[in-house]
Design a protein around this motif. Structure first.
Motif, PDB file in Angstrom:
ATOM      1  N   VAL A 139      15.914  39.025  -6.514  1.00 50.14           N
ATOM      2  CA  VAL A 139      17.341  38.728  -6.388  1.00 50.14           C
ATOM      3  C   VAL A 139      18.033  38.893  -7.736  1.00 50.14           C
ATOM      4  O   VAL A 139      19.139  39.453  -7.831  1.00 50.14           O
ATOM      5  CB  VAL A 139      17.541  37.310  -5.815  1.00 50.14           C
ATOM      6  CG1 VAL A 139      18.984  36.847  -5.993  1.00 50.14           C
ATOM      7  CG2 VAL A 139      17.172  37.296  -4.333  1.00 50.14           C
ATOM      8  N   SER A 174      22.845  35.080 -10.573  1.00 52.70           N
ATOM      9  CA  SER A 174      22.735  36.463 -10.126  1.00 52.70           C
ATOM     10  C   SER A 174      23.833  36.866  -9.149  1.00 52.70           C
ATOM     11  O   SER A 174      23.994  38.057  -8.864  1.00 52.70           O
ATOM     12  CB  SER A 174      21.373  36.678  -9.452  1.00 52.70           C
ATOM     13  OG  SER A 174      20.309  36.321 -10.303  1.00 52.70           O
ATOM     14  N   CYS A 195      16.376  33.042  -0.942  1.00 55.46           N
ATOM     15  CA  CYS A 195      16.972  32.537  -2.180  1.00 55.46           C
ATOM     16  C   CYS A 195      18.396  32.033  -1.955  1.00 55.46           C
ATOM     17  O   CYS A 195      18.780  30.990  -2.499  1.00 55.46           O
ATOM     18  CB  CYS A 195      16.950  33.625  -3.252  1.00 55.46           C
ATOM     19  SG  CYS A 195      15.289  34.010  -3.849  1.00 55.46           S
ATOM     20  N   ASP A 210      15.112  27.519 -10.809  1.00 60.26           N
ATOM     21  CA  ASP A 210      15.190  28.661  -9.895  1.00 60.26           C
ATOM     22  C   ASP A 210      16.551  28.765  -9.207  1.00 60.26           C
ATOM     23  O   ASP A 210      17.121  29.856  -9.090  1.00 60.26           O
ATOM     24  CB  ASP A 210      14.096  28.548  -8.829  1.00 60.26           C
ATOM     25  CG  ASP A 210      12.727  28.965  -9.351  1.00 60.26           C
ATOM     26  OD1 ASP A 210      12.610  29.238 -10.562  1.00 60.26           O
ATOM     27  OD2 ASP A 210      11.784  29.020  -8.543  1.00 60.26           O
ATOM     28  N   ILE A 240      19.257  31.922  -9.312  1.00 60.11           N
ATOM     29  CA  ILE A 240      19.853  32.582  -8.151  1.00 60.11           C
ATOM     30  C   ILE A 240      21.373  32.592  -8.282  1.00 60.11           C
ATOM     31  O   ILE A 240      22.025  33.627  -8.090  1.00 60.11           O
ATOM     32  CB  ILE A 240      19.412  31.886  -6.853  1.00 60.11           C
ATOM     33  CG1 ILE A 240      17.895  31.999  -6.678  1.00 60.11           C
ATOM     34  CG2 ILE A 240      20.139  32.477  -5.649  1.00 60.11           C
ATOM     35  CD1 ILE A 240      17.313  31.043  -5.663  1.00 60.11           C
ATOM     36  N   VAL A 297      12.762  35.308  -6.322  1.00 63.21           N
ATOM     37  CA  VAL A 297      13.828  35.014  -7.278  1.00 63.21           C
ATOM     38  C   VAL A 297      14.008  36.175  -8.243  1.00 63.21           C
ATOM     39  O   VAL A 297      15.142  36.572  -8.568  1.00 63.21           O
ATOM     40  CB  VAL A 297      13.526  33.707  -8.039  1.00 63.21           C
ATOM     41  CG1 VAL A 297      14.528  33.490  -9.173  1.00 63.21           C
ATOM     42  CG2 VAL A 297      13.545  32.516  -7.081  1.00 63.21           C
TER      43      VAL A 297
END
Length: 309
Positions: A34, A188, A252, A181, A185, A31
């Motif tokens: 990423v 991002s 991810c 989490d 992701i 994670v």
């Protein structure tokens, strides 16, 4: 066969150093990677130095976006003279471990075969320092490594690296938002799309290229006769890191529901990983073929992310 997540060793100093500073609240290194943006692209710097990370990217450029996506913040100090930097470090260590980097790995003489600058960046976590030496966790595989202070200060000056400000350190890591989490992701993804699109200004040497053009150019370099320095860089660092980054992206993205993007990232991981054996044994035509198959996947991945696929 569908994608299967990887856990294991490898040159992942940036994400591992982050995880150490985050402590018990750290997300997985997949994670973190990423969020940093590392898996989303490829670059051939100056037409000769390949990395399986975004065009124009270096770890410093991914830092603030990564912290925001992960729900953390920190304080940074950098620059100045060596004596000033050492005084700052001693003061900071009184409050706890300190994130250090980039440093020149070639000066880290606790690592085998390191005898001087090799123009390789690295990140460590400093634990204690005195007038003679420094104690650190080196995520290359050396917990509680002790190094003479003179060697550490030479490494920390970062004079032989292609990026980074001398004597950079980050302290006071603190969580400012409790983010799941999957949400890290998803947060991002916009940054990933920007990196894959290669938009914005990039201070890159002449002859540099990214993504498909980089893969094609690297294939031609290898076919013409892969020089020892290029082969060594690829088999010891670039391929190992690039395959892991892409594999982590696939893991991810699948978790976050980006099914098609995960499939493409998984294909990238397989293609990058498949370079290792041919390059070791000199089957360079085979390696070049894998790179040419890799080339179109970067635009495919961007399109999948843009369509939320």
């Amino acid at each position: 066969m569908t994608h299967f997540a990887y856990t294991g060793s490898g040159p992942y100093c940036y994400a591992n150093s982050f995880a150490m500073m985050f402590g018990a609240d750290a997300p997985s290194t997949a994670v973190i990677e990423v969020a940093i943006g590392g898996p989303f692209g490829m670059q051939l710097i100056g037409g000769s130095l390949p990395f399986f990370d975004p065009y124009g990217w270096d770890p410093e450029k991914g830092f603030e976006d990564a912290l925001a996506a992960l729900g953390w913040t920190s304080d940074v100090t950098q620059g100045g003279e060596a004596e000033e930097a050492l005084a700052r470090l001693k003061e900071a260590l009184a409050a706890g471990p300190v994130w250090i980097g980039p440093v020149e790995m070639g000066h880290l003489r606790h690592q085998p075969r390191m005898r001087g600058p090799i123009k390789a960046d690295h990140y460590v976590v400093a634990l204690e320092v005195d007038d003679e030496s420094i104690l650190m966790h080196d995520p290359q595989g050396y917990p509680y490594a002790r190094l003479p202070l003179a060697d550490f200060m030479a490494a920390w000056s970062a004079r032989t690296l292609i990026y980074g400000t001398p004597y950079t350190m980050r302290t006071a890591f603190r969580r400012i938002a409790d983010i799941a989490d999957v949400d890290m992701i998803k947060a991002s993804i916009p940054s990933a799309i920007r990196w894959l699109a290669m938009t914005g200004e990039h201070d890159m040497p002449a002859g540099s290229s990214g993504n498909a053009a980089a893969a094609e150019a690297l294939a031609r370099l290898i076919e013409r006769g892969c020089e020892d320095d290029l082969r060594g860089h690829m088999i010891h660092f670039a391929v190992r890191t690039g395959a892991r980054r892409a594999a982590d992206a696939a893991t991810c993205l699948e978790r976050a529901g980006y099914t098609e993007a995960a499939r493409i990232a998984g294909k990238q991981a397989r293609l990058i990983g498949s370079l290792q054996y041919p390059l070791i044994v000199g089957k360079d035509v085979e390696a070049a073929a894998s790179l040419r198959e890799l080339a179109p996947t970067y635009d495919m991945l961007r399109a999948a992310l843009e369509s939320r696929g």
